[in-house]
Design a protein around this motif. Structure first.
Motif, PDB file in Angstrom:
ATOM      1  N   TYR A  14       0.849  -1.186   0.000  1.00 32.69           N
ATOM      2  CA  TYR A  14       0.000   0.000   0.000  1.00 32.69           C
ATOM      3  C   TYR A  14       0.884   1.235   0.000  1.00 32.69           C
ATOM      4  O   TYR A  14       1.814   1.328   0.807  1.00 32.69           O
ATOM      5  CB  TYR A  14      -0.880   0.042   1.262  1.00 32.69           C
ATOM      6  CG  TYR A  14      -1.846  -1.098   1.373  1.00 32.69           C
ATOM      7  CD1 TYR A  14      -3.128  -0.994   0.852  1.00 32.69           C
ATOM      8  CD2 TYR A  14      -1.477  -2.284   2.003  1.00 32.69           C
ATOM      9  CE1 TYR A  14      -4.032  -2.051   0.957  1.00 32.69           C
ATOM     10  CE2 TYR A  14      -2.371  -3.338   2.115  1.00 32.69           C
ATOM     11  CZ  TYR A  14      -3.637  -3.214   1.591  1.00 32.69           C
ATOM     12  OH  TYR A  14      -4.515  -4.264   1.704  1.00 32.69           O
ATOM     13  N   ARG A  29      -6.088   1.531   9.627  1.00 41.60           N
ATOM     14  CA  ARG A  29      -7.540   1.711   9.651  1.00 41.60           C
ATOM     15  C   ARG A  29      -8.025   2.766   8.659  1.00 41.60           C
ATOM     16  O   ARG A  29      -8.921   2.511   7.868  1.00 41.60           O
ATOM     17  CB  ARG A  29      -8.009   2.099  11.059  1.00 41.60           C
ATOM     18  CG  ARG A  29      -7.923   0.972  12.067  1.00 41.60           C
ATOM     19  CD  ARG A  29      -8.457   1.402  13.425  1.00 41.60           C
ATOM     20  NE  ARG A  29      -9.842   1.835  13.357  1.00 41.60           N
ATOM     21  CZ  ARG A  29     -10.895   1.013  13.385  1.00 41.60           C
ATOM     22  NH1 ARG A  29     -10.719  -0.291  13.463  1.00 41.60           N
ATOM     23  NH2 ARG A  29     -12.126   1.494  13.318  1.00 41.60           N
ATOM     24  N   ASP A  30      -7.447   3.959   8.721  1.00 38.95           N
ATOM     25  CA  ASP A  30      -7.994   5.088   7.965  1.00 38.95           C
ATOM     26  C   ASP A  30      -7.503   5.175   6.528  1.00 38.95           C
ATOM     27  O   ASP A  30      -8.242   5.618   5.655  1.00 38.95           O
ATOM     28  CB  ASP A  30      -7.679   6.410   8.676  1.00 38.95           C
ATOM     29  CG  ASP A  30      -8.398   6.530  10.010  1.00 38.95           C
ATOM     30  OD1 ASP A  30      -9.291   5.716  10.286  1.00 38.95           O
ATOM     31  OD2 ASP A  30      -8.051   7.446  10.779  1.00 38.95           O
ATOM     32  N   GLY A  33      -7.927   0.953   5.243  1.00 41.20           N
ATOM     33  CA  GLY A  33      -9.307   0.495   5.371  1.00 41.20           C
ATOM     34  C   GLY A  33      -9.478  -0.853   6.032  1.00 41.20           C
ATOM     35  O   GLY A  33     -10.551  -1.454   5.974  1.00 41.20           O
ATOM     36  N   THR A  35     -10.171  -2.450   9.210  1.00 43.24           N
ATOM     37  CA  THR A  35     -10.689  -1.963  10.494  1.00 43.24           C
ATOM     38  C   THR A  35     -10.753  -3.021  11.595  1.00 43.24           C
ATOM     39  O   THR A  35     -11.295  -2.755  12.664  1.00 43.24           O
ATOM     40  CB  THR A  35     -12.088  -1.349  10.296  1.00 43.24           C
ATOM     41  OG1 THR A  35     -12.943  -2.340   9.719  1.00 43.24           O
ATOM     42  CG2 THR A  35     -12.026  -0.123   9.390  1.00 43.24           C
TER      43      THR A  35
END
Length: 156
Positions: A14, A29-30, A33, A35
């Motif tokens: 990523y 998380r943000d 994605g 979570t």
């Protein structure tokens, strides 16, 4: 300073553009994605944010993003042989109640089984002491870890 950096999470790369001092938790998380890794206390005390970085149990809520660059991160969404046996044992033993801490519990248990093939109750208690379960499912967690060892041994 924001600079594009590449994170390897669960075997997938990523590209993320965030400040180096941003906690890894928020990158996961943000920005990515995923979570399943939870925010609990923000000060590395509860274990809800536990992940593995190059196989080492890490509390992601207070570890800077820059620490993880160039390393392999495993979250609850990832997989490994021990994590799969633990998931099965967790389900068999009906371990979670509210479930909030369980991703961190499973990652901590994975870290334990990656190091100790047949842990004693004391090994389990020591390894899991950094994870708080508000519902108090500690005895079910211990039983599930022993069950995961049995499942693994049966598969050999």
């Amino acid at each position: 300073m924001h600079v594009n950096k590449i994170l390897s999470i669960n075997g997938k790369l990523y590209t993320i553009d965030i400040a180096d001092d941003t906690p890894i938790l928020w990158a996961i998380r943000d920005f990515v994605g995923l979570t399943g890794t939870k925010f609990g206390c923000g000060v590395s005390q509860c274990g809800a944010c536990s992940i593995l970085i190059d196989g080492v149990l890490t509390k992601s809520c207070s570890m800077p993003f820059s620490y993880a660059v160039g390393k392999e991160i495993t979250t609850i969404e990832g997989t490994s042989e021990n994590l799969e046996f633990l998931r099965e044992a967790w389900n068999d033993g009906n371990v979670p109640q509210c479930g909030y801490c369980q991703s961190g519990q499973l990652i901590a248990a994975t870290s334990l089984l990656d190091k100790v093939e047949n842990p004693t109750d004391k090994d389990i208690d020591n390894a899991m002491s950094g994870n708080i379960c508000r519902c108090g499912t500690y005895s079910r967690i211990r039983k599930a870890i022993h069950r995961a060892v049995e499942l693994k041994n049966q598969s050999i």
